[in-house]
Scaffold this motif. Structure first.
Motif, PDB file in Angstrom:
ATOM      1  N   LEU A 164       0.836  -1.187   0.000  1.00  0.00           N
ATOM      2  CA  LEU A 164       0.000   0.000   0.000  1.00  0.00           C
ATOM      3  C   LEU A 164       0.883   1.254   0.000  1.00  0.00           C
ATOM      4  CD1 LEU A 164      -2.880  -0.639   2.559  1.00  0.00           C
ATOM      5  CD2 LEU A 164      -2.926  -0.856   0.095  1.00  0.00           C
ATOM      6  N   THR A 165       0.452   2.278  -0.744  1.00  0.00           N
ATOM      7  CA  THR A 165       1.185   3.539  -0.696  1.00  0.00           C
ATOM      8  C   THR A 165       1.004   4.147   0.689  1.00  0.00           C
ATOM      9  OG1 THR A 165      -0.713   4.796  -1.442  1.00  0.00           O
ATOM     10  CG2 THR A 165       0.760   3.965  -3.148  1.00  0.00           C
ATOM     11  N   PRO A 166       1.937   5.017   1.131  1.00  0.00           N
ATOM     12  CA  PRO A 166       1.803   5.595   2.475  1.00  0.00           C
ATOM     13  C   PRO A 166       0.482   6.338   2.651  1.00  0.00           C
ATOM     14  CG  PRO A 166       3.883   6.267   1.429  1.00  0.00           C
ATOM     15  CD  PRO A 166       3.155   5.435   0.440  1.00  0.00           C
ATOM     16  N   GLN A 167       0.038   7.012   1.572  1.00  0.00           N
ATOM     17  CA  GLN A 167      -1.238   7.739   1.680  1.00  0.00           C
ATOM     18  C   GLN A 167      -2.399   6.777   1.886  1.00  0.00           C
ATOM     19  OE1 GLN A 167       0.944   8.123  -0.781  1.00  0.00           O
ATOM     20  NE2 GLN A 167       1.425  10.293  -1.072  1.00  0.00           N
ATOM     21  N   ALA A 168      -2.394   5.684   1.112  1.00  0.00           N
ATOM     22  CA  ALA A 168      -3.478   4.705   1.229  1.00  0.00           C
ATOM     23  C   ALA A 168      -3.448   4.053   2.610  1.00  0.00           C
ATOM     24  CB  ALA A 168      -3.355   3.645   0.139  1.00  0.00           C
ATOM     25  N   GLU A 169      -2.234   3.798   3.088  1.00  0.00           N
ATOM     26  CA  GLU A 169      -2.062   3.224   4.416  1.00  0.00           C
ATOM     27  C   GLU A 169      -2.688   4.134   5.467  1.00  0.00           C
ATOM     28  OE1 GLU A 169       0.163   0.281   4.823  1.00  0.00           O
ATOM     29  OE2 GLU A 169      -0.999   0.257   6.695  1.00  0.00           O
ATOM     30  N   ALA A 170      -2.383   5.445   5.351  1.00  0.00           N
ATOM     31  CA  ALA A 170      -2.912   6.411   6.322  1.00  0.00           C
ATOM     32  C   ALA A 170      -4.425   6.545   6.180  1.00  0.00           C
ATOM     33  CB  ALA A 170      -2.235   7.763   6.136  1.00  0.00           C
ATOM     34  N   PHE A 171      -4.900   6.473   4.942  1.00  0.00           N
ATOM     35  CA  PHE A 171      -6.333   6.680   4.705  1.00  0.00           C
ATOM     36  C   PHE A 171      -7.167   5.607   5.399  1.00  0.00           C
ATOM     37  CE2 PHE A 171     -10.262   6.477   2.181  1.00  0.00           C
ATOM     38  CZ  PHE A 171     -10.635   7.809   2.216  1.00  0.00           C
ATOM     39  N   GLN A 172      -6.586   4.409   5.534  1.00  0.00           N
ATOM     40  CA  GLN A 172      -7.327   3.316   6.171  1.00  0.00           C
ATOM     41  C   GLN A 172      -7.751   3.653   7.588  1.00  0.00           C
ATOM     42  OE1 GLN A 172      -6.366  -0.873   4.830  1.00  0.00           O
ATOM     43  NE2 GLN A 172      -4.356  -0.035   5.212  1.00  0.00           N
ATOM     44  N   LEU A 173      -6.976   4.540   8.225  1.00  0.00           N
ATOM     45  CA  LEU A 173      -7.304   4.905   9.612  1.00  0.00           C
ATOM     46  C   LEU A 173      -8.668   5.561   9.728  1.00  0.00           C
ATOM     47  CD1 LEU A 173      -3.956   6.272  11.039  1.00  0.00           C
ATOM     48  CD2 LEU A 173      -5.157   4.188  11.663  1.00  0.00           C
ATOM     49  N   PHE A 174      -9.186   6.077   8.594  1.00  0.00           N
ATOM     50  CA  PHE A 174     -10.500   6.723   8.648  1.00  0.00           C
ATOM     51  C   PHE A 174     -11.642   5.754   8.827  1.00  0.00           C
ATOM     52  CE2 PHE A 174      -8.647  10.444   6.299  1.00  0.00           C
ATOM     53  CZ  PHE A 174      -8.721  11.269   7.395  1.00  0.00           C
ATOM     54  N   GLY A 175     -11.378   4.457   8.798  1.00  0.00           N
ATOM     55  CA  GLY A 175     -12.522   3.589   9.047  1.00  0.00           C
ATOM     56  C   GLY A 175     -12.432   2.183   8.509  1.00  0.00           C
ATOM     57  N   THR A 176     -11.357   1.819   7.787  1.00  0.00           N
ATOM     58  CA  THR A 176     -11.253   0.434   7.357  1.00  0.00           C
ATOM     59  C   THR A 176     -11.254  -0.452   8.602  1.00  0.00           C
ATOM     60  OG1 THR A 176      -9.873   1.226   5.557  1.00  0.00           O
ATOM     61  CG2 THR A 176      -9.966  -1.154   5.885  1.00  0.00           C
ATOM     62  N   PRO A 177     -12.137  -1.437   8.652  1.00  0.00           N
ATOM     63  CA  PRO A 177     -12.220  -2.254   9.864  1.00  0.00           C
ATOM     64  C   PRO A 177     -10.849  -2.790  10.245  1.00  0.00           C
ATOM     65  CG  PRO A 177     -14.008  -2.819   8.396  1.00  0.00           C
ATOM     66  CD  PRO A 177     -13.135  -1.853   7.658  1.00  0.00           C
ATOM     67  N   GLY A 178     -10.555  -2.768  11.529  1.00  0.00           N
ATOM     68  CA  GLY A 178      -9.291  -3.299  12.010  1.00  0.00           C
ATOM     69  C   GLY A 178      -8.190  -2.262  12.108  1.00  0.00           C
ATOM     70  N   HIS A 179      -8.463  -1.033  11.662  1.00  0.00           N
ATOM     71  CA  HIS A 179      -7.442   0.014  11.760  1.00  0.00           C
ATOM     72  C   HIS A 179      -7.887   1.053  12.785  1.00  0.00           C
ATOM     73  CE1 HIS A 179      -5.062  -1.345   8.269  1.00  0.00           C
ATOM     74  NE2 HIS A 179      -6.223  -1.899   7.960  1.00  0.00           N
ATOM     75  N   ASN A 180      -7.097   1.194  13.839  1.00  0.00           N
ATOM     76  CA  ASN A 180      -7.506   2.073  14.926  1.00  0.00           C
ATOM     77  C   ASN A 180      -6.495   3.190  15.138  1.00  0.00           C
ATOM     78  OD1 ASN A 180      -9.752   0.516  15.420  1.00  0.00           O
ATOM     79  ND2 ASN A 180      -8.688  -0.791  16.880  1.00  0.00           N
ATOM     80  N   LEU A 181      -7.003   4.358  15.504  1.00  0.00           N
ATOM     81  CA  LEU A 181      -6.134   5.466  15.892  1.00  0.00           C
ATOM     82  C   LEU A 181      -5.449   5.101  17.206  1.00  0.00           C
ATOM     83  CD1 LEU A 181      -8.434   8.579  15.399  1.00  0.00           C
ATOM     84  CD2 LEU A 181      -6.498   7.942  13.975  1.00  0.00           C
ATOM     85  N   PHE A 182      -4.179   5.387  17.298  1.00  0.00           N
ATOM     86  CA  PHE A 182      -3.391   5.081  18.502  1.00  0.00           C
ATOM     87  C   PHE A 182      -3.562   3.621  18.913  1.00  0.00           C
ATOM     88  CE2 PHE A 182      -5.642   9.215  19.094  1.00  0.00           C
ATOM     89  CZ  PHE A 182      -4.661  10.002  18.532  1.00  0.00           C
ATOM     90  N   GLY A 183      -3.915   2.779  17.918  1.00  0.00           N
ATOM     91  CA  GLY A 183      -4.053   1.363  18.223  1.00  0.00           C
ATOM     92  C   GLY A 183      -5.288   1.013  19.033  1.00  0.00           C
ATOM     93  N   ARG A 184      -6.113   2.003  19.391  1.00  0.00           N
ATOM     94  CA  ARG A 184      -7.262   1.678  20.235  1.00  0.00           C
ATOM     95  C   ARG A 184      -8.596   2.219  19.724  1.00  0.00           C
ATOM     96  NH1 ARG A 184      -7.682  -1.479  23.722  1.00  0.00           N
ATOM     97  NH2 ARG A 184      -9.669  -0.865  24.601  1.00  0.00           N
ATOM     98  N   VAL A 185      -8.595   3.489  19.293  1.00  0.00           N
ATOM     99  CA  VAL A 185      -9.874   4.142  19.010  1.00  0.00           C
ATOM    100  C   VAL A 185     -10.278   3.927  17.559  1.00  0.00           C
ATOM    101  CG1 VAL A 185     -11.143   6.272  19.285  1.00  0.00           C
ATOM    102  CG2 VAL A 185      -9.039   5.904  20.575  1.00  0.00           C
ATOM    103  N   TYR A 186     -11.484   3.414  17.350  1.00  0.00           N
ATOM    104  CA  TYR A 186     -11.976   3.249  15.988  1.00  0.00           C
ATOM    105  C   TYR A 186     -12.499   4.601  15.512  1.00  0.00           C
ATOM    106  CZ  TYR A 186     -14.301   1.037  12.005  1.00  0.00           C
ATOM    107  OH  TYR A 186     -14.706   0.679  10.742  1.00  0.00           O
ATOM    108  N   TYR A 187     -11.847   5.142  14.486  1.00  0.00           N
ATOM    109  CA  TYR A 187     -12.097   6.524  14.082  1.00  0.00           C
ATOM    110  C   TYR A 187     -13.564   6.870  13.807  1.00  0.00           C
ATOM    111  CZ  TYR A 187     -11.855  10.828  11.408  1.00  0.00           C
ATOM    112  OH  TYR A 187     -12.073  12.097  10.947  1.00  0.00           O
ATOM    113  N   PRO A 188     -14.336   6.044  13.036  1.00  0.00           N
ATOM    114  CA  PRO A 188     -15.723   6.431  12.770  1.00  0.00           C
ATOM    115  C   PRO A 188     -16.527   6.674  14.051  1.00  0.00           C
ATOM    116  CG  PRO A 188     -15.116   4.628  11.341  1.00  0.00           C
ATOM    117  CD  PRO A 188     -13.979   4.807  12.309  1.00  0.00           C
TER     118      PRO A 188
END
Lengths: 344, 326
Positions: A164-188
């Protein structure tokens, strides 16, 4: 509007109290059913996060729709606006490799622009909001399909190395299941709660908030007392569009792609959440807290019924009935009518 | 003020007439030295990625026949009423051939009959109508594709196992057929069970939360069968998030050659396999060409399917990628 008629007795007072607290009672009921039938499976953190996360983008739309409903209008275009915002996000990411922090403001501007047009149409051209936003629903959906050539756009962009490109990697944090901010908080979930808190404060603590209620309660009185009704109306539609734009990237990240049909019928869930939460389509009555609870009821109900393997057909029936019950509980005057109370 | 409006309206009208007029005049009507055939196509819904791909392919293959002009594709947007009037418009325009992908069989039957009465050859693409007054039917076989998927499931689960099934819109015929074929095939091994199935309306974002609920309810899911690739991929996202993507197999259907379509997903190892649901665009173009030049065509052309595996995915992508460049 419904509370200022003569009080005909205890039943009505009880019902009206029930009306005010209905959303909370409903939430408790749903939670109770969930715990009783599925206990641990329902109550665990992952399940609740998943359930609320799946509904978060619609919940954010519901906040915007509540603002419009408070002024006595309706916004049917938010589903399409979310659709075009999610498409914008996916295209900015795949075609222009923008950073996520650039993508979100762009999507919000796109949403706000169409929201502003809704406001301009309802005020300056004096088109009913129902018609104006119905037209916008169609126009924006058409544009969405046109820019995307009717093909969904993926957000998991891989570079030449197959990663994944770094941008796509970062974009996943906005809500792709399994990707959490700070490893804990689900962004949506976080985004939904923050939006609710911010708009709750705007409505309860600012002059603009008071004006929104004033316009919905009685536009003429509001105008006579110096409220700029036109500006307030345009503002609520623009904010509703802005929120739809904000929800777009969340939706795109959630399904790892923007579908040309994304957001279709979301407006109905958003309106249902607002209505279950006590917002009155006549305007002037409703709260963000109510809408938040309304959205929670819908999403948890979805989850409880799903975990209990209730078929989709019955889920639709149950959801519809709940909307009806919610509206009836808000109208205690209906009961006085049946008891032979006089209405002029 | 009123005058300006009237003038503007006149200008608009003139512009509208001007833009409409040349199309038929330059084509069929001009006859003379070099005849160009005009073909109309009414598509049931452009917004489905599969159909968007069909449109692209049809435009691509039609271009290879110099004397055939494909009119702008009419999008019925899932409305039978809209589609009926589109077909009638094409009849009025006296197109030389008509292609229809019916939204629903019954409402379109009369319109197709009208075209047939007007001596316009009609090709029914992908879905059927309730009359045999057409020149050719071209379409995939959803029961066959479901059966192939079922056979693959049997191969992937030799010792038996638990399957969950994500279905398309329950009233859609392809959904019914894809389910039927699949169940027939997995009956070969009684130790394979479908432990849950639900409607996810063909959509990725509907499939994800359903799969999340299933993962909570059933710790022992071995395979996910999605009636199309987006639903299978939505389930994959949910399983990946739960850390269970490795022990579950995913089967999809459609195999579109688009960047986030099924063929790429097989290449990336997200889907174990998918099955190409052929668009029939190439066959439709060939059939139209034959009809217009008075050649015989086969009336019922049922298309097979190709299984996409890791081995052939790259080649198939190249073969079906018509993203407009070539």
């Amino acid at each position: 509007m419904t509370l200022d008629t003569a009080p005909p007795g205890g039943l009505r007072r009880t019902l009206s109290a029930l009306g005010a607290a209905q959303a909370y009672i409903g939430l408790v009921l749903v939670l109770a059913v969930g715990i009783a039938t599925k206990g641990e499976m329902f109550l665990n953190e992952t399940n609740l996060t998943n359930a609320i996360g799946a509904f978060a983008s619609r919940g954010i739309l519901a906040v915007g729709v509540t603002l419009v409903i408070l002024t006595g209008g309706i916004d049917l275009s938010v589903g399409s606006l979310l659709g075009i915002a999610s498409m914008t996000a996916a295209m900015m990411l795949s075609k222009h490799s923008l950073e996520p922090w650039q993508i979100v403001p762009i999507c919000m501007v796109v949403g706000a622009f169409f929201g502003f047009l809704n406001g301009a149409g309802t005020t300056w051209l004096r088109i009913q909001s129902f018609v104006m936003t119905l037209a916008m629903l169609s126009v924006v959906r058409g544009l969405d399909r046109q820019v995307s050539d009717n093909v969904s756009v993926g957000t998991q962009i891989t570079g030449p190395d197959g990663q994944l490109t770094p941008q796509a990697e970062a974009f996943q944090l906005f809500g792709t299941p399994g990707h959490n901010l700070f490893g804990r908080v689900y962004y949506p979930v976080l985004a939904f709660i923050v939006v609710c808190v911010v708009f709750h404060l705007i409505l309860t603590k600012t002059r603009f908030g008071r004006h929104v209620y004033a316009v919905g309660g009685n536009p003429t009185a509001a105008r006579l007392s110096g409220v700029n009704v036109t500006a307030v109306t345009i503002a609520v539609f623009t904010l509703s569009g802005l929120l739809a734009g904000f929800a777009g990237p969340i939706d795109a990240a959630y399904s790892a792609s923007a579908d040309p049909q994304a957001g279709q019928s979301y407006e109905l869930d958003a309106i249902a959440a607002a209505v279950i939460g006590g917002a009155s389509l006549a305007g002037g009555k409703g709260t963000i807290a109510g809408t938040f609870v309304g959205a929670l009821i819908l999403t948890l109900l979805d989850n409880v019924l799903g975990l209990n393997a209730v078929s989709d057909n019955w889920q639709l029936v149950i959801k519809g009935l709940i909307v009806v019950v919610a509206v009836v509980l808000q109208r205690p005057d209906l009961f006085t009518f049946f008891r032979g109370g006089s209405r002029s | 003020m009123k005058k300006t409006i009237a003038l503007a309206l006149c200008a608009l009208l003139a512009a509208a007439c001007a833009s409409k007029a040349p199309a038929p005049a330059t084509s069929a009507e001009s006859g003379g030295e070099k005849k160009t055939f005009v073909v109309g196509y009414s598509q049931s819904n452009n917004a489905e990625p599969y159909r968007a791909q069909l449109n692209l392919q049809l435009q691509h293959f039609m271009k290879q026949y110099q004397d055939i002009e494909l009119l702008p594709i009419a999008d019925a947007r899932q409305s039978s009423a809209t589609q009926v009037s589109q077909v009638q418009n094409f009849i009025t325009q006296k197109v030389d051939a008509l292609i229809v992908s019916p939204t629903e069989p019954a409402p379109l039957t009369a319109a197709v009959q009208q075209a047939c009465d007007a001596k316009i050859p009609v090709i029914i693409l992908d879905r059927t109508v309730n009359t045999d007054c057409y020149t050719a039917f071209i379409g995939g076989d959803n029961v066959l594709i479901g059966r192939k998927a079922g056979e693959e499931a049997v191969k992937l689960l030799p010792d038996g196992g638990n399957i969950v099934e994500l279905r398309g819109i329950l009233s859609n015929q392809p959904q019914i057929d894809r389910d039927k074929g699949f169940r027939e095939a997995i009956a070969a091994n009684p130790k394979i069970k479908i432990i849950a199935d639900r409607e996810a309306k063909w959509l990725k974002e509907q499939a994800t939360p359903i799969m999340q609920q299933w993962l909570a309810q059933h710790p022992d899911i071995d395979l996910v069968y999605g009636h199309n690739d987006p639903m299978a991929l939505g389930a994959y996202l949910a399983a990946k998030a739960a850390g269970k993507a490795e022990q579950i197999r995913f089967l999809g259907i459609d195999g579109l050659a688009i960047p986030d379509g099924g063929i790429r997903a097989v290449q990336l190892g997200q889907l174990s396999a998918t099955f190409i649901y052929p668009t029939g665009a190439k066959e439709a173009a060939e059939t139209v060409n034959k009809i217009l030049h008075g050649q015989q065509v086969e009336k019922e052309q049922v298309l097979g399917t190709t299984q996409v595996t890791k081995d052939n995915a790259a080649d198939l992508y190249k073969q079906f990628d018509l993203s407009g460049q070539n």
